[in-house]
Design an enzyme around this catalytic site. Structure first.
Site, short mmCIF file in Angstrom:
data_model
loop_
_atom_site.label_atom_id
_atom_site.label_comp_id
_atom_site.label_asym_id
_atom_site.label_seq_id
_atom_site.Cartn_x
_atom_site.Cartn_y
_atom_site.Cartn_z
N HIS A 57 1.02 -0.89 -0.07
CA HIS A 57 -0.31 -0.19 -0.11
C HIS A 57 0.85 0.91 0.08
CE1 HIS A 57 1.03 -0.85 4.14
NE2 HIS A 57 1.05 0.97 4.33
N HIS A 72 1.66 7.01 -0.87
CA HIS A 72 0.74 6.68 0.07
C HIS A 72 -0.91 6.13 -0.50
CE1 HIS A 72 -1.19 4.44 3.49
NE2 HIS A 72 -0.03 4.71 4.36
#
Length: 149
Positions: A57, A72
């Site tokens: 992620h 992110h």
């Protein structure tokens, strides 16, 4: 000076619009955010450098000036335990701006109840060290998001 480019295609929205107080309050660092197009896509390196941190992620690329840039992919996506994310590089790899890093699907992230908004953060930077910060408008992968002195 480092130019940080968008790792994704979407709309620049700025960190203040990120639905997470750690990012919206710039506690991780200054930067901006991209609301990605809702289709399967590949996040690319925002600078030339070395992958120093790599998770399904999120990833950090550090350039030759020591500037670390965090990408992110979505908010609270760590809770997905990597499902729906495919790593295309390894920690320690050298990448060039625009090289593929992670394949993912913002639609699946939303379907899992998470926000697909992607903060792009200058780690260990001050807000004053960034210039030409894009906080609105369409952005294609590779478009400049900000410069870092």
């Amino acid at each position: 000076m480092t130019t940080v480019t968008s790792p994704l295609t979407g709309r620049a929205i700025g960190l203040a619009a990120v639905p997470d107080p750690v990012f919206s309050g710039a506690m991780v660092g200054p930067g901006t955010a991209i609301d990605p197009v809702r289709e399967p896509s590949t996040a690319v390196a925002p600078v030339d450098g070395i992958i120093v941190s790599l998770h399904p992620h999120a990833f950090v690329v550090v350039d030759d000036q020591g500037h670390g840039v965090l990408t992110h992919l979505g908010i609270d996506t760590v809770q997905l335990n990597g499902e729906g994310f495919e790593l295309l590089v390894n920690k320690g790899d050298t990448v060039r701006r625009g090289d593929p890093v992670v394949r993912w699907n913002p639609v699946a992230v939303e379907a899992a109840g998470k926000s697909p908004i992607c903060p792009i953060v200058a780690l260990e930077a001050t807000a004053e060290s960034l210039a030409d910060l894009r906080e609105d408008g369409d952005a294609k992968a590779g478009d400049a998001l900000f410069t870092w002195q």
